[in-house]
Write a protein that holds these residues in place. Structure first.
Motif, PDB file in Angstrom:
ATOM      1  N   GLU A   1       0.824  -1.208   0.000  1.00 42.34           N
ATOM      2  CA  GLU A   1       0.000   0.000   0.000  1.00 42.34           C
ATOM      3  C   GLU A   1       0.863   1.264   0.000  1.00 42.34           C
ATOM      4  OE1 GLU A   1      -2.544  -0.343   3.343  1.00 42.34           O
ATOM      5  OE2 GLU A   1      -3.851  -1.867   2.434  1.00 42.34           O
TER       6      GLU A   1
ATOM      7  N   ALA B   1       2.209   1.719  -3.426  1.00 46.62           N
ATOM      8  CA  ALA B   1       1.191   2.230  -4.339  1.00 46.62           C
ATOM      9  C   ALA B   1       0.959   3.722  -4.121  1.00 46.62           C
ATOM     10  CB  ALA B   1      -0.105   1.443  -4.165  1.00 46.62           C
ATOM     11  N   ARG B   2       0.943   4.123  -2.827  1.00 48.84           N
ATOM     12  CA  ARG B   2       0.754   5.554  -2.548  1.00 48.84           C
ATOM     13  C   ARG B   2       1.921   6.380  -3.087  1.00 48.84           C
ATOM     14  NH1 ARG B   2      -1.039   3.483   2.508  1.00 48.84           N
ATOM     15  NH2 ARG B   2       1.023   3.934   3.401  1.00 48.84           N
TER      16      ARG B   2
ATOM     17  N   ALA C   1       1.545   6.710  -6.839  1.00 48.17           N
ATOM     18  CA  ALA C   1       0.488   7.662  -7.175  1.00 48.17           C
ATOM     19  C   ALA C   1       0.973   9.097  -6.975  1.00 48.17           C
ATOM     20  CB  ALA C   1      -0.753   7.385  -6.332  1.00 48.17           C
ATOM     21  N   TYR C   2       1.741   9.321  -5.915  1.00 47.75           N
ATOM     22  CA  TYR C   2       2.273  10.664  -5.668  1.00 47.75           C
ATOM     23  C   TYR C   2       3.254  11.083  -6.764  1.00 47.75           C
ATOM     24  CZ  TYR C   2       4.936  14.420  -3.502  1.00 47.75           C
ATOM     25  OH  TYR C   2       5.573  15.609  -3.259  1.00 47.75           O
TER      26      TYR C   2
ATOM     27  N   ALA D   1       3.299  10.010  -9.803  1.00 47.04           N
ATOM     28  CA  ALA D   1       2.527  10.250 -11.021  1.00 47.04           C
ATOM     29  C   ALA D   1       1.863  11.622 -10.983  1.00 47.04           C
ATOM     30  CB  ALA D   1       1.482   9.148 -11.203  1.00 47.04           C
ATOM     31  N   GLU D   2       1.364  12.017  -9.816  1.00 49.81           N
ATOM     32  CA  GLU D   2       0.746  13.337  -9.678  1.00 49.81           C
ATOM     33  C   GLU D   2       1.781  14.445  -9.867  1.00 49.81           C
ATOM     34  OE1 GLU D   2      -2.347  15.987  -9.168  1.00 49.81           O
ATOM     35  OE2 GLU D   2      -2.397  13.802  -9.401  1.00 49.81           O
TER      36      GLU D   2
ATOM     37  N   ARG E   1       2.546  14.679 -13.538  1.00 39.55           N
ATOM     38  CA  ARG E   1       1.445  15.304 -14.258  1.00 39.55           C
ATOM     39  C   ARG E   1       1.434  16.822 -14.038  1.00 39.55           C
ATOM     40  NH1 ARG E   1      -1.838  11.882 -13.054  1.00 39.55           N
ATOM     41  NH2 ARG E   1      -2.688  12.725 -11.108  1.00 39.55           N
TER      42      ARG E   1
END
Length: 232
Positions: free
Chosen positions: A54, A57-58, A61-62, A64-65, A68
């Protein structure tokens, strides 16, 4: 809260299977296990593994943000830069990065571009045309660089470009005297105009002016004798 595992074994089990075999029994379990498995906690390890997944994954995601957001910022800056990109006043094409950099203001005393509002292609065409007309390129060193006209005049009668002599004769500059009477005509058309006046009036006004100038330039000679008495 972690617990301390309690394991037990017997000499007969150790003699039969050795210390690495399934000879250990952990209290609370009903089967023999090797030592590492007996003292381990599969449920705790599974929970730790799940938590690690987990967290991974977090973190992904961070990241990727962040990527972006960086891409959006870069796209915004690129759009703002494109909006500021100069456009050629000759053909309407946008400047290349190299041309844009070439016309950007330089340090004090640096040489400026002669045609900062033209792209490379239009600039080459203008320079080539100026060389064909044998006139100095504006913005570069030359005797005609300070002339008030940005372009060589064209005759309103025949459409031919003025020669350097005719251009200078028709230009209004301090110290050059009076400009030509017909500054919109080239030298050939001006001569034809004078010839038409000669045929129409019999005497050229320009010839009269030259005669008057010569009369004023030659001083009157003092004469004596009968010729002087006749003049009186």
């Amino acid at each position: 809260m972690s617990s301390v595992p309690i394991v037990a074994t017997g000499l007969n089990q150790l003699r039969q299977h050795g210390p690495t075999g399934p000879v250990f029994l952990r209290f609370g379990r009903d089967h023999m296990q090797p030592l590492l498995e007996a003292i381990g906690n599969p449920r705790f390890e599974a929970a730790q593994a799940c938590e690690a997944e987990e967290a991974k994954a977090r973190a992904a995601a961070y990241q990727a943000e962040v990527r972006r957001a960086d891409q959006e910022q870069a796209a915004k800056q690129a759009a703002e830069r494109e909006a500021r990109r100069p456009v050629c006043t000759g053909c309407g094409a946008k400047f290349t990065d190299a041309r844009w950099e070439a016309v950007e203001p330089k340090d004090w005393g640096a040489t400026k571009d002669a045609h900062p509002h033209l792209c490379d292609s239009c600039k080459r065409a203008v320079v080539a045309a100026a060389q064909e007309r044998q006139e100095p390129v504006r913005g570069e060193a030359g005797p005609d660089d300070s002339w008030p006209h940005p372009q060589r005049p064209v005759c309103t009668e025949c459409g031919a470009a003025f020669t350097d002599e005719r251009w200078k004769a028709t230009a209004r500059r301090i110290g050059w005297g009076s400009p030509a009477k017909r500054p919109s005509l080239c030298g050939d058309c001006d001569q034809r105009f004078e010839a038409d006046l000669d045929r129409s009036w019999g005497v050229s006004p320009r010839q009269e002016e030259r005669d008057q100038e010569q009369d004023q330039a030659v001083p009157e000679q003092k004469t004596t004798g009968w010729l002087s008495r006749l003049r009186r």
